[in-house]
Design an enzyme around this catalytic site. Structure first.
Site, PDB file in Angstrom:
ATOM      1  N   ASN A   9       0.879  -1.175   0.000  1.00 18.18           N
ATOM      2  CA  ASN A   9       0.000   0.000   0.000  1.00 18.18           C
ATOM      3  C   ASN A   9       0.913   1.219   0.000  1.00 18.18           C
ATOM      4  O   ASN A   9       1.529   1.537   1.015  1.00 18.18           O
ATOM      5  CB  ASN A   9      -0.891  -0.024   1.256  1.00 18.18           C
ATOM      6  CG  ASN A   9      -1.699   1.263   1.408  1.00 18.18           C
ATOM      7  OD1 ASN A   9      -1.753   2.091   0.489  1.00 18.18           O
ATOM      8  ND2 ASN A   9      -2.335   1.424   2.571  1.00 18.18           N
ATOM      9  N   TRP A  10       0.986   1.861  -1.157  1.00  9.80           N
ATOM     10  CA  TRP A  10       1.908   3.003  -1.279  1.00  9.80           C
ATOM     11  C   TRP A  10       1.370   4.265  -0.602  1.00  9.80           C
ATOM     12  O   TRP A  10       2.090   5.267  -0.518  1.00  9.80           O
ATOM     13  CB  TRP A  10       2.188   3.292  -2.759  1.00  9.80           C
ATOM     14  CG  TRP A  10       3.221   2.385  -3.356  1.00  9.80           C
ATOM     15  CD1 TRP A  10       3.883   1.357  -2.734  1.00  9.80           C
ATOM     16  CD2 TRP A  10       3.713   2.423  -4.699  1.00  9.80           C
ATOM     17  NE1 TRP A  10       4.751   0.767  -3.615  1.00  9.80           N
ATOM     18  CE2 TRP A  10       4.672   1.401  -4.823  1.00  9.80           C
ATOM     19  CE3 TRP A  10       3.435   3.231  -5.809  1.00  9.80           C
ATOM     20  CZ2 TRP A  10       5.360   1.165  -6.019  1.00  9.80           C
ATOM     21  CZ3 TRP A  10       4.113   2.984  -7.001  1.00  9.80           C
ATOM     22  CH2 TRP A  10       5.064   1.963  -7.101  1.00  9.80           C
ATOM     23  N   LYS A  11       0.091   4.237  -0.184  1.00  9.93           N
ATOM     24  CA  LYS A  11      -0.512   5.438   0.436  1.00  9.93           C
ATOM     25  C   LYS A  11      -0.289   6.642  -0.495  1.00  9.93           C
ATOM     26  O   LYS A  11      -0.347   6.489  -1.704  1.00  9.93           O
ATOM     27  CB  LYS A  11       0.055   5.647   1.840  1.00  9.93           C
ATOM     28  CG  LYS A  11      -0.075   4.357   2.675  1.00  9.93           C
ATOM     29  CD  LYS A  11       0.179   4.509   4.135  1.00  9.93           C
ATOM     30  CE  LYS A  11      -0.009   3.148   4.829  1.00  9.93           C
ATOM     31  NZ  LYS A  11       0.107   3.218   6.280  1.00  9.93           N
ATOM     32  N   HIS A  96      -9.455   1.535   4.993  1.00 10.31           N
ATOM     33  CA  HIS A  96      -8.170   1.643   5.694  1.00 10.31           C
ATOM     34  C   HIS A  96      -8.349   2.583   6.891  1.00 10.31           C
ATOM     35  O   HIS A  96      -9.087   3.564   6.813  1.00 10.31           O
ATOM     36  CB  HIS A  96      -7.093   2.180   4.742  1.00 10.31           C
ATOM     37  CG  HIS A  96      -5.719   2.060   5.312  1.00 10.31           C
ATOM     38  ND1 HIS A  96      -5.228   2.954   6.238  1.00 10.31           N
ATOM     39  CD2 HIS A  96      -4.754   1.133   5.119  1.00 10.31           C
ATOM     40  CE1 HIS A  96      -4.009   2.580   6.581  1.00 10.31           C
ATOM     41  NE2 HIS A  96      -3.689   1.472   5.918  1.00 10.31           N
ATOM     42  N   GLU A  98      -6.600   4.864   7.996  1.00 14.63           N
ATOM     43  CA  GLU A  98      -6.297   6.282   7.720  1.00 14.63           C
ATOM     44  C   GLU A  98      -7.496   6.973   7.084  1.00 14.63           C
ATOM     45  O   GLU A  98      -7.736   8.162   7.324  1.00 14.63           O
ATOM     46  CB  GLU A  98      -5.045   6.383   6.832  1.00 14.63           C
ATOM     47  CG  GLU A  98      -3.785   6.074   7.649  1.00 14.63           C
ATOM     48  CD  GLU A  98      -2.638   5.459   6.856  1.00 14.63           C
ATOM     49  OE1 GLU A  98      -2.679   5.490   5.616  1.00 14.63           O
ATOM     50  OE2 GLU A  98      -1.714   4.923   7.493  1.00 14.63           O
ATOM     51  N   GLU A 165      -5.325  -4.907  10.527  1.00  9.37           N
ATOM     52  CA  GLU A 165      -4.274  -3.914  10.751  1.00  9.37           C
ATOM     53  C   GLU A 165      -4.517  -3.217  12.085  1.00  9.37           C
ATOM     54  O   GLU A 165      -5.293  -2.262  12.162  1.00  9.37           O
ATOM     55  CB  GLU A 165      -4.290  -2.869   9.619  1.00  9.37           C
ATOM     56  CG  GLU A 165      -4.002  -3.438   8.251  1.00  9.37           C
ATOM     57  CD  GLU A 165      -3.375  -2.414   7.308  1.00  9.37           C
ATOM     58  OE1 GLU A 165      -2.426  -2.786   6.625  1.00  9.37           O
ATOM     59  OE2 GLU A 165      -3.818  -1.242   7.279  1.00  9.37           O
ATOM     60  N   GLY A 171       2.883   1.995  10.820  1.00 10.78           N
ATOM     61  CA  GLY A 171       3.878   3.061  10.675  1.00 10.78           C
ATOM     62  C   GLY A 171       4.636   3.375  11.950  1.00 10.78           C
ATOM     63  O   GLY A 171       5.318   4.389  12.043  1.00 10.78           O
ATOM     64  N   SER A 204       3.707  -2.437  10.237  1.00 12.64           N
ATOM     65  CA  SER A 204       5.157  -2.546  10.425  1.00 12.64           C
ATOM     66  C   SER A 204       5.738  -3.886   9.961  1.00 12.64           C
ATOM     67  O   SER A 204       6.627  -4.451  10.612  1.00 12.64           O
ATOM     68  CB  SER A 204       5.530  -2.250  11.880  1.00 12.64           C
ATOM     69  OG  SER A 204       5.128  -0.933  12.233  1.00 12.64           O
ATOM     70  N   GLY A 225       2.908  -1.183   4.230  1.00  9.44           N
ATOM     71  CA  GLY A 225       2.971   0.246   3.937  1.00  9.44           C
ATOM     72  C   GLY A 225       4.399   0.669   3.632  1.00  9.44           C
ATOM     73  O   GLY A 225       4.912   0.463   2.533  1.00  9.44           O
ATOM     74  N   GLY A 226       5.064   1.242   4.629  1.00  7.03           N
ATOM     75  CA  GLY A 226       6.393   1.824   4.460  1.00  7.03           C
ATOM     76  C   GLY A 226       7.389   0.952   3.714  1.00  7.03           C
ATOM     77  O   GLY A 226       8.078   1.429   2.801  1.00  7.03           O
TER      78      GLY A 226
END
Ligand code: 13P
Length: 241
Positions: A9-11, A96, A98, A165, A171, A204, A225-226
């Site tokens: 997930n590149w956000k 998600h 966010e 999640e 993150g 993470s 993610g990251g």
């Protein structure tokens, strides 16, 4: 047999040129990954075209990060399911944390988006998870049960992916303990009518913890993610042992 999915997930990261650079580096590093691992990249809308052009045969599946529930209309700033499918999108992240936290996403709108995605042939990746406050108050199970009950109302579970999640693990570098992630994912599975739904863990995930995560019997894959932003790291995750 449940499908194994390694999804990034590149956000809100990567311009088109950055996306191309990533792909040039990434693709050559995943050639030896077992065929039965589905690799999905959920990229910003503006990167869909460029990523679709470099999908490396059928090795990488294209994913989006949101979808509106109407097929068209006066909804400034929104994107519909048919707009996504025409661009080669197969998967879409819905709900998600966010989006729930910063953009007013509710279980009701999540449910509408899931239905719209499925009726256009997209496979939704539904995200659920508890906050730190809810976990500390012993409300994790209750929170997730409620999300599932509301989000999945009228949803076809044979064309669905779920991602657990825990919000406090996103993150933060603080991965959920693998046995605990496995336990919660087992509870999620118990609440589904179709026990063969692919359920991912997210929060993470890194090359250094992917092996122990994937060794858990209830965990069918990861939503990253990251670590999906760096080609070498994401390839390291895709190539887990
Ligand atoms: P991180 O892997 O950066 O913790 O993000 C997880 C996530 O939100 C994936 O959807």
């Amino acid at each position: 047999m449940r499908k194994v999915i390694i999804a990034g997930n590149w956000k809100m990261y990567k311009t088109q040129s950055e996306a191309s650079e990533f792909l040039m580096e990434f693709i050559s590093q995943i050639d030896d990954a077992p065929e039965n691992r589905e690799v999905v990249l959920c990229v910003p809308f503006t990167d869909l075209t460029i990523v679709n052009k470099s999908l490396h045969g059928n090795r990488i599946r294209l994913g989006a990060q949101n979808v509106h529930w109407e097929d068209c209309g006066a909804y400034t700033g929104e994107i519909s399911a048919s707009m996504l499918t025409e661009m080669g999108v197969r998967y879409v992240i819905i709900g998600h944390s966010e989006r729930r936290q910063y953009f007013g996403e509710t279980d009701e709108t999540v449910n509408l988006r899931l239905k719209a995605a499925q009726s256009s042939g997209l496979i939704p990746i539904l995200c659920v998870g508890e906050t730190k406050l809810q976990r500390d108050a012993g409300e994790t199970e209750q929170k997730i049960a409620l999300q599932l009950e509301r989000d999945l109302l009228g949803i076809d579970q044979t064309r669905l992916v779920i991602a657990y999640e825990p919000i406090w693990a996103i993150g933060t570098g603080e991965t959920c303990e693998v046995n605990e992630a496995n336990r919660v994912i087992g509870l999620i599975r118990d609440r589904l009518t179709d026990s063969s739904v692919t359920i991912l863990y997210g929060g993470s995930v890194k090359p250094s913890n992917i092996n122990e995560i994937m060794a858990q019997p209830q965990i069918d894959g990861v939503l990253v993610g990251g670590a999906s932003l760096a080609a070498g790291d994401f390839a390291g995750i895709v190539n887990y042992k």
